[in-house]
Design a protein around this motif. Structure first.
Motif, mmCIF file in Angstrom:
data_model
loop_
_atom_site.group_PDB
_atom_site.id
_atom_site.type_symbol
_atom_site.label_atom_id
_atom_site.label_comp_id
_atom_site.label_asym_id
_atom_site.label_seq_id
_atom_site.Cartn_x
_atom_site.Cartn_y
_atom_site.Cartn_z
ATOM 1 N N GLN A 80 11.193 11.991 -0.539
ATOM 2 C CA GLN A 80 11.832 10.489 -0.409
ATOM 3 C C GLN A 80 10.592 9.470 -0.204
ATOM 4 O O GLN A 80 9.596 9.718 0.468
ATOM 5 N N VAL A 81 11.118 8.180 -0.709
ATOM 6 C CA VAL A 81 9.928 7.179 -0.669
ATOM 7 C C VAL A 81 10.820 5.873 0.285
ATOM 8 O O VAL A 81 11.796 5.726 -0.103
ATOM 9 N N TYR A 124 4.736 12.775 -9.453
ATOM 10 C CA TYR A 124 3.628 12.369 -10.587
ATOM 11 C C TYR A 124 2.834 10.987 -9.782
ATOM 12 O O TYR A 124 3.580 10.383 -9.180
ATOM 13 N N ALA A 125 1.708 10.995 -10.190
ATOM 14 C CA ALA A 125 1.048 9.773 -9.726
ATOM 15 C C ALA A 125 1.678 8.501 -10.398
ATOM 16 O O ALA A 125 1.822 7.527 -9.911
ATOM 17 N N HIS A 126 2.135 8.492 -11.726
ATOM 18 C CA HIS A 126 2.823 7.399 -12.358
ATOM 19 C C HIS A 126 4.147 7.026 -11.731
ATOM 20 O O HIS A 126 4.520 5.918 -11.837
ATOM 21 N N THR A 127 4.771 8.132 -11.043
ATOM 22 C CA THR A 127 6.072 7.842 -10.384
ATOM 23 C C THR A 127 5.640 6.774 -9.047
ATOM 24 O O THR A 127 6.462 5.946 -8.929
ATOM 25 N N LEU A 128 4.753 7.008 -8.314
ATOM 26 C CA LEU A 128 4.375 6.417 -7.155
ATOM 27 C C LEU A 128 3.812 4.969 -7.735
ATOM 28 O O LEU A 128 4.234 3.768 -7.104
ATOM 29 N N ALA A 129 3.070 4.899 -8.670
ATOM 30 C CA ALA A 129 2.573 3.805 -9.204
ATOM 31 C C ALA A 129 3.662 2.971 -9.578
ATOM 32 O O ALA A 129 3.610 1.566 -9.507
ATOM 33 N N LEU A 130 4.731 3.305 -10.482
ATOM 34 C CA LEU A 130 6.058 2.628 -10.676
ATOM 35 C C LEU A 130 6.561 2.078 -9.418
ATOM 36 O O LEU A 130 6.871 0.995 -9.561
ATOM 37 N N PRO A 178 0.862 -1.212 -0.175
ATOM 38 C CA PRO A 178 -0.095 0.077 -0.022
ATOM 39 C C PRO A 178 0.849 1.295 -0.114
ATOM 40 O O PRO A 178 2.076 1.236 0.817
ATOM 41 N N VAL A 179 0.462 2.284 -0.724
ATOM 42 C CA VAL A 179 1.096 3.562 -0.606
ATOM 43 C C VAL A 179 0.545 4.517 0.129
ATOM 44 O O VAL A 179 -0.781 4.839 0.107
ATOM 45 N N TRP A 180 1.346 5.188 1.196
ATOM 46 C CA TRP A 180 0.990 6.157 2.001
ATOM 47 C C TRP A 180 1.656 7.594 1.650
ATOM 48 O O TRP A 180 2.676 7.529 1.283
ATOM 49 N N ASP A 181 0.642 8.571 1.996
ATOM 50 C CA ASP A 181 1.271 10.020 1.720
ATOM 51 C C ASP A 181 1.282 10.456 3.182
ATOM 52 O O ASP A 181 0.202 10.851 3.531
ATOM 53 N N ALA A 182 2.540 11.067 3.410
ATOM 54 C CA ALA A 182 2.615 11.749 4.918
ATOM 55 C C ALA A 182 3.110 13.327 4.557
ATOM 56 O O ALA A 182 4.241 13.321 4.215
ATOM 57 N N LEU A 232 5.646 7.978 1.336
ATOM 58 C CA LEU A 232 6.092 9.165 0.776
ATOM 59 C C LEU A 232 6.306 10.251 1.733
ATOM 60 O O LEU A 232 5.495 10.651 2.655
ATOM 61 N N PHE A 233 7.591 10.695 2.002
ATOM 62 C CA PHE A 233 8.200 11.543 2.992
ATOM 63 C C PHE A 233 8.174 12.998 2.084
ATOM 64 O O PHE A 233 9.261 12.932 1.468
ATOM 65 N N SER A 234 7.491 13.757 2.011
ATOM 66 C CA SER A 234 7.649 15.057 1.332
ATOM 67 C C SER A 234 7.027 16.213 1.817
ATOM 68 O O SER A 234 5.952 16.020 2.509
#
Length: 361
Positions: free
Chosen positions: A235-236, A196-202, A82-86, A187-189
């Motif tokens: 950074q991820v 980009y959405a496609h960056t996190l999907a990749l 799962p992808v989290w955004d913080a 994602l720490f930012s």
């Protein structure tokens, strides 16, 4: 006769005292000029030095072939994290809205920490809490927490509040990661560093290295003013609750960054008041060396001409970059910007070419 002979010395003494007074009262600008103008002679860029090529085109599926092009194996569908955004939020609700809609199809949980004070300790209203209905589309995957900051002691650095707020976020992430079925990709930012959405999907579908920094295209005040590609702090991390080595930070975590991975739109605010609030409230508030920098007319002027809001030289490590950033040219292009921004251009006109005029709140 005596006074006539001494007069030139008196003039020189007065000039010396005047220059000394100017140097003392503007010592930050003087230090900035001396250090930044000579930086290519004695310094090198900080941050990651190894840049990974990034491959993507609209319509290209993010599959095993694209993973292989990056040199990574594809993750099995049942092993994708799962992808989290913080993010820490102050007043940047416009960028937050654009960010969340850009990432809505890839992020499963949005973590937002908001403080009741600026990093410099100035009390502030809870902007996100007051406008939470604006983000109702994300309510079922939103984790929101308030950080109670404190007034700073005389001479204390604003980084004390910033570090404490980051630790608050870290504790929040750890508490949720402890109950997660698999370590998430987090994602720490900062709010204005939008991948980009496609960056996190990749990164979710391919076994990319972690931690990994994201190099971003920089913009100043709006997407009209390109400002280079030096942004790398986003950074991820593959985040495990018990991993003490991972903490919610904004400094260098590895020597590797992924090229062209997002947008960094710095000082991209809708109102004049938001500019002055950040100038006085963030960790580099010492750059406000003169209250005239907070004058709405000054702020409006720099937003329209692309110059530095603090009157400082740009941070550059090559002469050509220094001169380019000192004399930026606006771009008329609005190609490859966040989709949600263009779909709502009537609301976000101030972020597009030609929209530099700002209003008061």
């Amino acid at each position: 006769m005596f006074l006539r002979k001494r007069f030139p010395l008196l003039v020189l003494l007065v000039l010396f005292l005047y220059l000394l007074t100017v140097l003392i009262s503007h010592q930050l600008q003087v230090r900035n000029f001396l250090s930044y103008s000579t930086r290519p002679l004695w310094d090198k860029p900080d941050g990651p030095t190894s840049v990974l090529p990034h491959f993507y085109a609209e319509g290209v599926p993010i599959d095993a072939d694209l993973c292989a092009l990056h040199g990574w194996a594809a993750r099995p569908a049942d092993d994708r994290p799962p992808v989290w955004d913080a993010v820490l939020v102050s007043t940047e609700l416009d960028l937050l809205e654009i960010r969340m809609h850009e990432l809505r199809d890839v992020v499963s949980t949005f973590f937002i920490v908001e403080s009741d004070r600026t990093f410099t300790g100035i009390p502030k209203p809870l902007a996100f809490a007051a406008a939470r209905a604006r983000f109702a589309a994300f309510e079922d995957r939103l984790v929101y927490s308030v950080f109670r900051a404190r007034a700073l002691a005389p001479g204390e650095s604003p980084f004390a509040n910033e570090i404490a707020q980051r630790r608050h976020m870290d504790a929040l992430l750890r508490a949720h990661a402890a109950g997660a079925p698999a370590p998430p990709l987090v994602l720490f930012s900062d709010v204005d560093e939008i991948p980009y959405a496609h960056t996190l999907a990749l990164l979710a579908r391919c076994a990319a290295p972690t931690p990994l920094h994201l190099q971003m295209r920089e913009f100043l005040y709006s997407f009209e003013w390109p400002a280079g590609e030096g942004s790398w702090r986003a950074q991820v991390h593959r985040y495990a609750a018990g991993d003490a080595a991972v903490g919610y930070g904004h400094s260098q975590a590895t020597d590797v960054k992924l090229a062209d991975a997002g947008w960094h739109c710095s000082f991209c605010f809708r109102t004049i008041e938001e500019f002055s609030a950040k100038m006085e409230g963030y960790s580099h508030a010492d750059r406000v060396t003169d209250k005239s920098l907070l004058d709405p007319k000054h702020i409006q002027q720099v937003v329209c001409d692309g110059s530095d809001i603090f009157g400082m030289l740009p941070e550059a490590y090559r002469w050509k970059d220094l001169f380019t950033l000192m004399h930026k040219d606006p771009t008329p292009s609005a190609v490859h910007l966040p989709r949600y921004l263009l779909q709502n251009s009537d609301r976000f006109r101030f972020l597009l070419p030609g929209g530099c005029m700002r209003n008061s709140s």
